[in-house]
Design a protein around this motif. Structure first.
Motif, mmCIF file in Angstrom:
data_model
loop_
_atom_site.group_PDB
_atom_site.id
_atom_site.type_symbol
_atom_site.label_atom_id
_atom_site.label_comp_id
_atom_site.label_asym_id
_atom_site.label_seq_id
_atom_site.Cartn_x
_atom_site.Cartn_y
_atom_site.Cartn_z
ATOM 1 N N MET A 1 0.842 -1.201 0.000
ATOM 2 C CA MET A 1 0.000 0.000 0.000
ATOM 3 C C MET A 1 0.876 1.249 0.000
ATOM 4 O O MET A 1 1.939 1.256 0.590
ATOM 5 C CB MET A 1 -0.842 0.044 1.275
ATOM 6 C CG MET A 1 -1.835 -1.057 1.378
ATOM 7 S SD MET A 1 -3.330 -0.705 0.502
ATOM 8 C CE MET A 1 -3.807 -2.387 0.097
ATOM 9 N N THR A 2 0.385 2.267 -0.599
ATOM 10 C CA THR A 2 1.175 3.492 -0.621
ATOM 11 C C THR A 2 0.988 4.244 0.692
ATOM 12 O O THR A 2 -0.082 4.228 1.284
ATOM 13 C CB THR A 2 0.729 4.407 -1.776
ATOM 14 O OG1 THR A 2 -0.652 4.672 -1.595
ATOM 15 C CG2 THR A 2 0.949 3.764 -3.123
ATOM 16 N N TYR B 1 -2.023 7.006 1.425
ATOM 17 C CA TYR B 1 -3.340 6.751 2.008
ATOM 18 C C TYR B 1 -3.268 6.759 3.535
ATOM 19 O O TYR B 1 -4.143 7.273 4.208
ATOM 20 C CB TYR B 1 -3.919 5.421 1.520
ATOM 21 C CG TYR B 1 -4.381 5.471 0.080
ATOM 22 C CD1 TYR B 1 -5.272 6.444 -0.347
ATOM 23 C CD2 TYR B 1 -3.909 4.549 -0.845
ATOM 24 C CE1 TYR B 1 -5.688 6.505 -1.665
ATOM 25 C CE2 TYR B 1 -4.325 4.606 -2.167
ATOM 26 C CZ TYR B 1 -5.210 5.582 -2.575
ATOM 27 O OH TYR B 1 -5.622 5.643 -3.874
ATOM 28 N N ALA C 1 -10.349 0.160 -8.506
ATOM 29 C CA ALA C 1 -8.954 0.317 -8.073
ATOM 30 C C ALA C 1 -8.798 -0.080 -6.601
ATOM 31 O O ALA C 1 -7.808 -0.718 -6.209
ATOM 32 C CB ALA C 1 -8.504 1.762 -8.280
ATOM 33 N N ILE C 2 -9.788 0.253 -5.779
ATOM 34 C CA ILE C 2 -9.727 -0.115 -4.356
ATOM 35 C C ILE C 2 -9.769 -1.642 -4.226
ATOM 36 O O ILE C 2 -8.975 -2.247 -3.495
ATOM 37 C CB ILE C 2 -10.892 0.535 -3.573
ATOM 38 C CG1 ILE C 2 -10.753 2.053 -3.570
ATOM 39 C CG2 ILE C 2 -10.956 -0.008 -2.137
ATOM 40 C CD1 ILE C 2 -11.957 2.804 -2.997
ATOM 41 N N ASP D 1 -8.912 -3.859 -6.406
ATOM 42 C CA ASP D 1 -7.658 -4.451 -6.900
ATOM 43 C C ASP D 1 -6.557 -4.297 -5.857
ATOM 44 O O ASP D 1 -5.784 -5.230 -5.605
ATOM 45 C CB ASP D 1 -7.215 -3.747 -8.198
ATOM 46 C CG ASP D 1 -8.147 -4.060 -9.356
ATOM 47 O OD1 ASP D 1 -8.970 -4.991 -9.242
ATOM 48 O OD2 ASP D 1 -8.069 -3.342 -10.380
ATOM 49 N N GLN D 2 -6.504 -3.123 -5.242
ATOM 50 C CA GLN D 2 -5.430 -2.862 -4.281
ATOM 51 C C GLN D 2 -5.585 -3.742 -3.024
ATOM 52 O O GLN D 2 -4.623 -4.330 -2.550
ATOM 53 C CB GLN D 2 -5.453 -1.381 -3.900
ATOM 54 C CG GLN D 2 -4.189 -0.963 -3.194
ATOM 55 C CD GLN D 2 -3.941 0.533 -3.294
ATOM 56 O OE1 GLN D 2 -4.334 1.191 -4.261
ATOM 57 N NE2 GLN D 2 -3.287 1.079 -2.291
ATOM 58 N N ALA E 1 -4.713 -7.377 -3.865
ATOM 59 C CA ALA E 1 -3.274 -7.651 -3.928
ATOM 60 C C ALA E 1 -2.685 -7.716 -2.513
ATOM 61 O O ALA E 1 -1.865 -8.589 -2.195
ATOM 62 C CB ALA E 1 -2.580 -6.568 -4.748
ATOM 63 N N TYR E 2 -3.127 -6.807 -1.668
ATOM 64 C CA TYR E 2 -2.632 -6.770 -0.279
ATOM 65 C C TYR E 2 -2.955 -8.091 0.430
ATOM 66 O O TYR E 2 -2.115 -8.677 1.108
ATOM 67 C CB TYR E 2 -3.295 -5.596 0.448
ATOM 68 C CG TYR E 2 -2.723 -5.293 1.809
ATOM 69 C CD1 TYR E 2 -1.597 -4.490 1.944
ATOM 70 C CD2 TYR E 2 -3.313 -5.790 2.965
ATOM 71 C CE1 TYR E 2 -1.073 -4.188 3.195
ATOM 72 C CE2 TYR E 2 -2.793 -5.495 4.222
ATOM 73 C CZ TYR E 2 -1.677 -4.691 4.328
ATOM 74 O OH TYR E 2 -1.170 -4.393 5.565
ATOM 75 N N HIS F 1 -11.398 -8.289 -0.994
ATOM 76 C CA HIS F 1 -11.081 -7.412 0.142
ATOM 77 C C HIS F 1 -11.284 -8.088 1.488
ATOM 78 O O HIS F 1 -11.032 -7.473 2.523
ATOM 79 C CB HIS F 1 -11.962 -6.151 0.094
ATOM 80 C CG HIS F 1 -13.433 -6.448 0.256
ATOM 81 N ND1 HIS F 1 -14.204 -6.936 -0.762
ATOM 82 C CD2 HIS F 1 -14.265 -6.356 1.330
ATOM 83 C CE1 HIS F 1 -15.451 -7.100 -0.337
ATOM 84 N NE2 HIS F 1 -15.506 -6.764 0.943
ATOM 85 N N LEU G 1 -7.494 0.777 2.719
ATOM 86 C CA LEU G 1 -6.465 1.539 2.013
ATOM 87 C C LEU G 1 -5.345 2.058 2.908
ATOM 88 O O LEU G 1 -4.229 2.284 2.454
ATOM 89 C CB LEU G 1 -7.112 2.734 1.300
ATOM 90 C CG LEU G 1 -8.009 2.391 0.114
ATOM 91 C CD1 LEU G 1 -8.761 3.626 -0.352
ATOM 92 C CD2 LEU G 1 -7.190 1.800 -1.022
ATOM 93 N N THR H 1 -0.537 -0.627 5.669
ATOM 94 C CA THR H 1 0.780 -0.560 5.027
ATOM 95 C C THR H 1 1.480 -1.921 5.093
ATOM 96 O O THR H 1 1.027 -2.839 5.786
ATOM 97 C CB THR H 1 1.668 0.456 5.767
ATOM 98 O OG1 THR H 1 1.783 -0.013 7.127
ATOM 99 C CG2 THR H 1 1.071 1.852 5.761
#
Ligand code: PLP
Length: 378
Positions: free
Chosen positions: A1-2, A5, A290-291, A293-294, A297-298, A321, A359, A362
């Motif tokens: 995660m970036t 956020y 996009a959420i 997908d993110q 992946a996490y 999710h 989101l 981390t």
């Protein structure tokens, strides 16, 4: 995660919060919007009444509609999932002997109301269980037939994270003229849904979990066939022409267009609505795909990390999710409490450990969780 956020939230670096499925934090921006709304209430003369009674709730309705891939006319502002489900139950005709299909171990707000409707109409509750290795959709399909009056279920089951294929199930229900009600509480805002394509009659979701909004505001979708249904209550603001405050005693028989008739009384929630708009806008700006997908992946990464510790992701058609992992037998009974003592926040629902990242989580959070699990499972 970036990291960007994470910086939007007031979550200290040493806190690993994985409990959005229970309650999501609001962002700092949402907090500021809420504080500004409280400030507005200190000087009610400073804003036109139309702003807080009408314009802001309409902006919220429009933002919520995007989550359903629908339009504002299909959205009502409701205080809870139970309220939206009660509206649905009030507007779906059932006959004695018809089946009301529910999923096993469904959330209680989506069970009691159907028990009440069954008692009132003589319809029969059929609870569909999922066999090990079977998806919820596979379990449901054989139960749908000419005797089906209604299915009410979640898109993502709150206990195991398994998805219902809402498009295939919606099609099967409609082939038999059966109604379809969805509780999207554990998916709306983090998993795309095309509500018209799945042919739902009603769908509801609360705003305080995955949508990262304030508590007390949820969103009810009403399908094309239900835009002239019966409201649970008769409040002034849902009536046609309510904007003309001077003319309110010119009592009106009609309603504001679309699903607005189902709005709860005092739906304009002066202090909550600006915060809710900010929360939903943030999700829509990123995009729900996009959420999803993110977070997907996490979670895939997380599964890889915890597999060696004996936690297993064994639910077919799991939502990207949502993680509800089977625990190894050696897991201590108070695992959730032990993790909490390490500043790791998850929940246990039934036999599974529910880890619900969002989101703001981390890579450091993930390592924190894995290290803590390793300590308590060794
Ligand atoms: C699947 C599901 N539906 C609904 C709710 C909330 O229901 P209500 O808004 O009726 O309190 C929850 C809360 O945990 C939930 O998990």
């Amino acid at each position: 995660m970036t990291q960007s956020y994470r910086e939007r939230f007031d979550i200290p670096a040493d806190i690993a919060y994985f409990n959005a499925a229970q309650i999501g934090p609001i962002s700092l921006e949402t907090q500021r919007a809420g504080e500004a709304a409280y400030r507005d209430k200190t000087q009610p003369w400073a804003l036109p009444a139309s702003t807080y009674f009408f314009d802001r709730p309409e902006a919220l309705r429009a933002e919520a509609a995007k989550l359903f891939q629908s339009s504002a006319d299909h959205i009502a502002l409701v205080p809870a999932a139970s309220y939206g489900l009660a509206v649905a139950a009030n507007n779906i005709p059932l006959r004695a002997g018809q089946d009301i299909l529910l999923l096993g171990e469904q959330f209680p707000s989506n069970v009691y109301i159907w028990q009440k409707l069954a008692a009132k109409t003589g319809a029969r509750i059929v609870t569909v269980e999922r066999a090990k290795g079977q998806s919820w959709s596979e379990a449901l399909l054989p139960h749908i037939g000419p005797q089906t009056g209604l299915l009410s279920c979640a898109q993502v089951h709150w206990l195991d994270g398994g998805q219902v294929d809402v498009y295939a199930i919606g099609k099967a229900l409609k082939a038999h003229g059966a109604a379809f009600v969805l509780d999207l509480t554990q998916s709306l805002g983090v998993l795309p849904i095309d509500i018209h394509a799945c042919q739902a009659d009603f769908a509801v979701a609360v705003g305080y979990k995955w949508m990262l909004g304030p508590y007390g505001l949820g969103y009810l979708y009403g399908g094309h066939a239900h835009l002239e249904g019966e409201a649970l209550e008769e409040n002034w603001i849902a009536r046609e022409g309510a904007q003309n405050l001077a003319g309110l005693i010119d009592y009106k028989p009609g309603y504001e267009p679309g699903a607005r008739r189902y709005d709860v009384g005092e739906r304009s929630h002066l202090q909550l609505v600006p915060a809710a708009i900010t929360a939903l806008k943030a999700l829509n700006d990123i995009s729900i795909q996009a959420i999803s997908d993110q977070l997907g992946a996490y979670n895939r990464h997380l599964i890889e990390d915890v597999t060696a510790l004996g936690l297993v992701s064994d639910v077919p058609d799991r939502a990207p999710h949502y993680l509800a992992l089977s625990l190894p037998e050696r897991a201590p009974k108070n695992l959730v409490e032990r993790l909490k003592a390490d500043q790791v926040f998850v929940s246990q629902r039934g036999p599974r450990l529910r880890i619900s990242a969002h989101l703001y989580n981390t890579d450091q959070d993930r390592q924190h969780l894995v290290d803590s699990l390793a300590r308590h499972l060794s």
